[in-house]
Design an enzyme around this catalytic site. Structure first.
Site, mmCIF file in Angstrom:
data_model
loop_
_atom_site.group_PDB
_atom_site.id
_atom_site.type_symbol
_atom_site.label_atom_id
_atom_site.label_comp_id
_atom_site.label_asym_id
_atom_site.label_seq_id
_atom_site.Cartn_x
_atom_site.Cartn_y
_atom_site.Cartn_z
ATOM 1 N N SER A 1 -1.686 4.437 -33.263
ATOM 2 C CA SER A 1 -1.729 4.827 -32.490
ATOM 3 C C SER A 1 -0.950 5.279 -31.228
ATOM 4 C CB SER A 1 -3.441 5.014 -31.522
ATOM 5 O OG SER A 1 -3.633 3.618 -31.119
ATOM 6 N N ASP B 1 -1.447 -2.392 -37.221
ATOM 7 C CA ASP B 1 -1.933 -1.924 -37.837
ATOM 8 C C ASP B 1 -0.753 -1.848 -39.213
ATOM 9 O OD1 ASP B 1 -4.443 -1.051 -38.063
ATOM 10 O OD2 ASP B 1 -3.418 0.756 -36.148
ATOM 11 N N LYS C 1 -4.238 -5.200 -39.346
ATOM 12 C CA LYS C 1 -5.258 -4.085 -39.493
ATOM 13 C C LYS C 1 -5.306 -2.933 -40.820
ATOM 14 C CE LYS C 1 -7.291 -0.979 -36.342
ATOM 15 N NZ LYS C 1 -6.739 0.543 -36.925
ATOM 16 N N GLU D 1 -7.514 0.242 -43.083
ATOM 17 C CA GLU D 1 -8.739 1.330 -42.943
ATOM 18 C C GLU D 1 -9.090 1.359 -44.021
ATOM 19 O OE1 GLU D 1 -7.328 4.604 -40.945
ATOM 20 O OE2 GLU D 1 -6.742 3.878 -39.232
ATOM 21 N N GLU E 1 -15.712 2.273 -35.644
ATOM 22 C CA GLU E 1 -14.714 3.728 -34.934
ATOM 23 C C GLU E 1 -16.064 4.803 -35.468
ATOM 24 O OE1 GLU E 1 -11.114 4.868 -34.847
ATOM 25 O OE2 GLU E 1 -10.726 6.446 -33.808
HETATM 26 O O1 KIV Z 1 -4.884 2.474 -33.693
HETATM 27 C C1 KIV Z 1 -5.423 2.359 -32.891
HETATM 28 O O2 KIV Z 1 -5.702 2.621 -31.299
HETATM 29 C C2 KIV Z 1 -6.761 1.841 -33.347
HETATM 30 C C3 KIV Z 1 -8.229 1.966 -32.830
HETATM 31 C C4 KIV Z 1 -8.945 3.096 -32.120
HETATM 32 C C5 KIV Z 1 -8.988 0.584 -33.166
HETATM 33 O O3 KIV Z 1 -7.182 1.429 -34.755
#
Ligand code: KIV
Length: 272
Positions: free
Chosen positions: A53, A91, A121, A123, A190
């Site tokens: 994000s 991420d 993380k 997805e 989410e």
């Molecule tokens: O990138 C992010 O902020 C996220 C959250 C919304 C879980 O993946």
């Protein structure tokens, strides 16, 4: 510091598992730079997510897709320097792991080696199973992410609630079980119906962290700019704002401009 901070011990993936077992909720928030990460860690956050994000709230892009691996490493490196206690998860950005599992491993290794983040993380579910398994095999902890996965926004075509239909809900449950079986240490869910998220949290032993997934899960995550009211253009139902920093910053900056224009700043004590 939060009144719920019981101990200063470093948060690890194992401690998150113990928190789930004893019913202690997990607090997770995003951060993208050293100064904010330091404040958030000092307040007692359990997990800090260097989220992609950053593409939206730091770089001003419409989606999370443009952010690169180099940019994520830059943000994670800055965050890590400000954190003593929280577990820092970074991420893997769009395009750095979906192609093939060797590429996924190379990307995850770069994040761990260059930024010193403690987990990644990723997805997706069955579609990226091979990539997740290869990353896990290298001893890199992986947090899964199901439901609304913003890196797939062009496939979904909308940011609406996911898994409302039975077939999608069924696949989400299967994916969550699969992520648990292969060894993910936690899963973000989410924007899915609260009942479904609660069911998943009860079915799996690993912590389920929700965003727009109701209160029946093991923890919550929000984007820092949204919950602090820096980014006021985004108001989904699940978002609770804890501050109005946009107004605080705007007032302070306007005050500074006035002081400069009127020669009030600097005064005699503010010079050498
Ligand atoms: O990138 C992010 O902020 C996220 C959250 C919304 C879980 O993946």
């Amino acid at each position: 510091m939060s009144t719920y901070l019981k101990e200063q011990r470093k948060v690890t993936t194992h401690r998150l598992f113990e928190m789930k077992q004893r019913g202690e909720k997990i607090a997770m928030l995003t951060a993208y730079d050293y100064s904010m990460a330091r404040l958030i860690d000092d307040a007692g956050m359990d997990v800090i997510l260097v989220g992609d994000s950053a593409s939206n709230v730091m770089a001003g892009n419409m989606t999370t897709l443009p952010i690169t691996l180099d940019q994520m490493i830059y943000h994670a490196k800055s965050v890590i320097k400000g954190v003593k206690r929280a577990l820092v998860v970074c991420d893997l950005p769009f395009g750095s792991y979906q192609g093939n599992s060797k590429e996924a491993l190379a990307s995850a290794i770069r994040i761990m080696k260059e930024s010193h983040a403690e987990a990644v993380k990723m997805e997706g579910g069955s579609e990226i199973r091979e990539s997740i398994e290869r990353v896990l095999c290298a001893g890199i902890p992986v947090m899964g992410h199901l439901g609304l996965t913003p890196q797939s926004i062009n496939k979904f075509g909308t940011y609406a609630v996911r898994a409302k239909e039975e077939a999608e809900a069924k696949k989400l449950i299967e994916d969550a079980k699969m992520l648990e079986d292969i060894g993910c240490f936690a899963i973000v869910l989410e924007k899915i119906p609260a009942d479904l998220a609660t069911k998943v949290a009860q079915m799996v032993s690993v912590p389920i962290i929700g965003i727009g997934a109701g209160g029946g899960v093991d923890g919550q995550v929000l984007v820092m700019h949204d919950m602090l009211g820096i980014n006021k253009g985004f108001s989904p139902r699940f978002l609770r704002r804890y501050a109005d920093l946009a107004t605080v910053i705007n007032d302070a900056v306007a005050h500074y401009i006035d002081d400069v224009k009127t020669c009030d700043f600097p005064n005699e004590k503010e010079q050498y």
